[in-house]
Design an enzyme around this catalytic site. Structure first.
Site, PDB file in Angstrom:
ATOM      1  N   PHE A  43       0.849  -1.186   0.000  1.00  0.00           N
ATOM      2  CA  PHE A  43       0.000   0.000   0.000  1.00  0.00           C
ATOM      3  C   PHE A  43       0.890   1.244   0.000  1.00  0.00           C
ATOM      4  O   PHE A  43       1.883   1.303   0.737  1.00  0.00           O
ATOM      5  CB  PHE A  43      -0.916  -0.002   1.229  1.00  0.00           C
ATOM      6  CG  PHE A  43      -2.041   0.981   1.120  1.00  0.00           C
ATOM      7  CD1 PHE A  43      -3.124   0.715   0.309  1.00  0.00           C
ATOM      8  CD2 PHE A  43      -2.003   2.187   1.799  1.00  0.00           C
ATOM      9  CE1 PHE A  43      -4.168   1.625   0.185  1.00  0.00           C
ATOM     10  CE2 PHE A  43      -3.035   3.100   1.682  1.00  0.00           C
ATOM     11  CZ  PHE A  43      -4.122   2.827   0.872  1.00  0.00           C
ATOM     12  N   ASP A  82       1.670  -5.163   7.595  1.00  0.00           N
ATOM     13  CA  ASP A  82       0.464  -4.344   7.549  1.00  0.00           C
ATOM     14  C   ASP A  82      -0.714  -5.295   7.348  1.00  0.00           C
ATOM     15  O   ASP A  82      -0.824  -5.955   6.305  1.00  0.00           O
ATOM     16  CB  ASP A  82       0.552  -3.334   6.400  1.00  0.00           C
ATOM     17  CG  ASP A  82      -0.625  -2.364   6.376  1.00  0.00           C
ATOM     18  OD1 ASP A  82      -1.686  -2.687   6.955  1.00  0.00           O
ATOM     19  OD2 ASP A  82      -0.490  -1.276   5.776  1.00  0.00           O
ATOM     20  N   TYR A 107     -11.307   0.169  10.256  1.00  0.00           N
ATOM     21  CA  TYR A 107     -12.527   0.664   9.611  1.00  0.00           C
ATOM     22  C   TYR A 107     -12.922  -0.151   8.387  1.00  0.00           C
ATOM     23  O   TYR A 107     -13.956   0.111   7.786  1.00  0.00           O
ATOM     24  CB  TYR A 107     -12.383   2.136   9.220  1.00  0.00           C
ATOM     25  CG  TYR A 107     -11.139   2.501   8.453  1.00  0.00           C
ATOM     26  CD1 TYR A 107     -11.021   2.238   7.099  1.00  0.00           C
ATOM     27  CD2 TYR A 107     -10.076   3.121   9.095  1.00  0.00           C
ATOM     28  CE1 TYR A 107      -9.878   2.573   6.400  1.00  0.00           C
ATOM     29  CE2 TYR A 107      -8.926   3.466   8.401  1.00  0.00           C
ATOM     30  CZ  TYR A 107      -8.831   3.186   7.054  1.00  0.00           C
ATOM     31  OH  TYR A 107      -7.692   3.521   6.359  1.00  0.00           O
ATOM     32  N   LYS A 108     -12.129  -1.156   8.029  1.00  0.00           N
ATOM     33  CA  LYS A 108     -12.467  -2.008   6.893  1.00  0.00           C
ATOM     34  C   LYS A 108     -13.312  -3.183   7.394  1.00  0.00           C
ATOM     35  O   LYS A 108     -14.454  -3.012   7.773  1.00  0.00           O
ATOM     36  CB  LYS A 108     -11.204  -2.462   6.185  1.00  0.00           C
ATOM     37  CG  LYS A 108     -10.343  -1.314   5.647  1.00  0.00           C
ATOM     38  CD  LYS A 108      -9.127  -1.839   4.910  1.00  0.00           C
ATOM     39  CE  LYS A 108      -8.138  -0.733   4.570  1.00  0.00           C
ATOM     40  NZ  LYS A 108      -8.681   0.233   3.608  1.00  0.00           N
ATOM     41  N   ARG A 166     -12.519  -3.716  -7.557  1.00  0.00           N
ATOM     42  CA  ARG A 166     -12.399  -4.593  -6.377  1.00  0.00           C
ATOM     43  C   ARG A 166     -13.794  -4.909  -5.827  1.00  0.00           C
ATOM     44  O   ARG A 166     -14.616  -4.010  -5.624  1.00  0.00           O
ATOM     45  CB  ARG A 166     -11.578  -3.925  -5.274  1.00  0.00           C
ATOM     46  CG  ARG A 166     -10.130  -3.763  -5.554  1.00  0.00           C
ATOM     47  CD  ARG A 166      -9.341  -3.455  -4.284  1.00  0.00           C
ATOM     48  NE  ARG A 166      -9.992  -2.476  -3.419  1.00  0.00           N
ATOM     49  CZ  ARG A 166      -9.527  -2.088  -2.237  1.00  0.00           C
ATOM     50  NH1 ARG A 166      -8.414  -2.613  -1.766  1.00  0.00           N
ATOM     51  NH2 ARG A 166     -10.166  -1.179  -1.519  1.00  0.00           N
TER      52      ARG A 166
END
Length: 432
Positions: free
Chosen positions: A133, A212, A237-238, A392
């Site tokens: 990322f 990560d 938050y995912k 996605r």
């Protein structure tokens, strides 16, 4: 909203409905706020709102803040960051005393990268890959520029933009490598590293590893302790449904805790913060990684969401994720590949996280068409787009259904057949 789709594709939707009748986690869907029939396949970017969160937050705001005021710090707020780690620990395979909720993923990356470089002083290489990322790479670049001590970032390169370059990592990690920084699950393709194998390669050469977990935690079992992991960070938050911008967490193996220090010295990380001494003494254990006052209103929602994972069980969540993913792949192979869509994720389920990426030269405009259907009788489908050609589709087993997946595939086929995407230009929105 399925009327048009049902006329054209009734057999597919009926089959999906039968699969939903056997969905092992179907009871959890009603535990989330689902206001309409929108097909939401972006929970790998922002999870849905748990149904209990709003009422709980009203209690936090109206009673704990409104009535109890500052007394609430001694009635639960002060220990909230560490208390949440007891709910997180089974999801990441670590002792609660090796975890802490605080700050953002980026800030926690900064803390642990600086800590790892200091611990491995004398070594000059930091290793990562080009599927990581961007934030992770930005933080590394900023630190190396700031300390200006001869360190260099070395990237392993994926040959296909999908699978992770493990062989190149073997070649890059050597006796001069201080730290390896990798995403456990690649944010574009969903490709999944073998954590134990990478840790072993790095440790054989004396390097430390920072993982990560942002696209892994809450979607699949993670085994930080059993795989001998050194450091990790992750957002909430995912898949964890903590809400937009919810605080992140960090992990430091117990064996390293007394040898590392946080580069950010703040009063909540001090051994005795309410003694208000003018010289800093770091707290023992994970509390040393705290800095400023914890954001109580952002942390509190996690009490609701993490309890759902405790109830469902991460092994069951993973099992359902794989079943939903395999179903999606089978539909894409049958219905979308003949229309020019290719799968941009590993086909081997053991090498994949919980999102599937589709690739098409018109990916951005197809996403726009899914989000804003030309015919309002069609359902809205919410995926997300990642440059340059990736759609996605996030599989979030606590609320994603087979029927939703089927609808998304059928809508994509319809958009391509009718060339509905041509109504949109390629000008990107600020958030894609």
């Amino acid at each position: 909203i399925y009327d048009i789709l049902s006329l054209m594709n009734k057999s597919y939707l009926d089959h999906a409905g039968r699969l939903d009748e056997q969905h092992p986690l179907s009871r959890f869907r009603s535990r989330f706020v689902i206001a309409d029939d929108t097909v939401y396949l972006d929970g790998n970017s922002l999870g849905r709102l748990p149904g209990d969160t709003a009422s709980y937050m009203n209690e936090v705001i109206s009673h704990q803040w409104g009535t109890r005021l500052i007394r609430s710090w001694n009635e639960g707020w002060y220990t909230l960051s560490s208390r949440l780690t007891r709910l997180l620990s089974p999801l990441v395979g670590a002792d609660p005393e090796e975890l802490i909720f605080c700050d953002s993923t980026s800030v926690n990356l900064y803390k642990l990268i600086r800590a790892g470089l200091k611990l491995n002083a004398g070594r000059r290489k930091v290793v990562s890959d080009d599927l990581n990322f961007p934030t992770d790479l930005y933080i590394i670049q900023g630190i190396l520029k700031d300390i200006d001590s001869g360190h260099e970032l070395h990237l392993a390169h994926s040959k296909d933009g999908i699978t992770l370059p493990e062989q190149q990592l073997r070649e890059l990690i050597d006796e001069d490598t201080a730290l390896v920084v990798l995403s456990h699950t690649a944010f574009k393709s969903g490709s999944l590293y073998d954590m134990q194998q990478i840790n072993a390669i790095a440790h054989q050469r004396g390097a430390l590893v920072l993982w990560d977990l942002s696209h892994s935690v809450g979607a699949l079992p993670v085994h930080l302790s059993d795989t001998g992991s050194d450091f990790a960070v992750g957002c909430s938050y995912k898949y964890l449904n903590g809400g937009p911008g919810a605080p992140a967490f960090l992990y430091c193996a117990r064996s390293l805790q007394e040898m590392v220090s946080s580069p950010i010295w703040g009063w909540f990380g001090e051994a005795h913060p309410f003694d208000f001494q003018l010289s800093y003494t770091p707290a023992e254990g994970m509390r040393k990684f705290l800095a400023g006052t914890p954001p109580v209103l952002s942390l509190a929602p996690l009490e609701c969401s993490l309890k759902l994972f405790q109830e469902a069980g991460i092994e069951t969540i993973r099992s359902v994720s794989l079943s939903l993913s395999e179903y999606l792949i089978s539909l894409v192979t049958e219905l979308l590949e003949p229309r020019g869509i290719s799968i941009g994720s590993p086909l081997d389920s053991a090498s994949r996280g919980s999102h599937i990426t589709l690739r098409h030269r018109e990916a951005y405009r197809i996403c726009r068409s899914l989000l804003e259907p030309k015919d309002t009788r069609f359902p809205m489908v919410i995926p997300d787009f990642r440059e340059p050609d990736n759609i996605r589709l996030g599989i979030t087993p606590l609320y994603t259904t087979y029927r939703e997946i089927c609808t998304a595939v059928l809508r994509t086929a319809e958009i391509i057949d009718r060339k509905d995407y041509e109504q949109w230009d390629n000008a990107r929105h600020g958030v894609t």
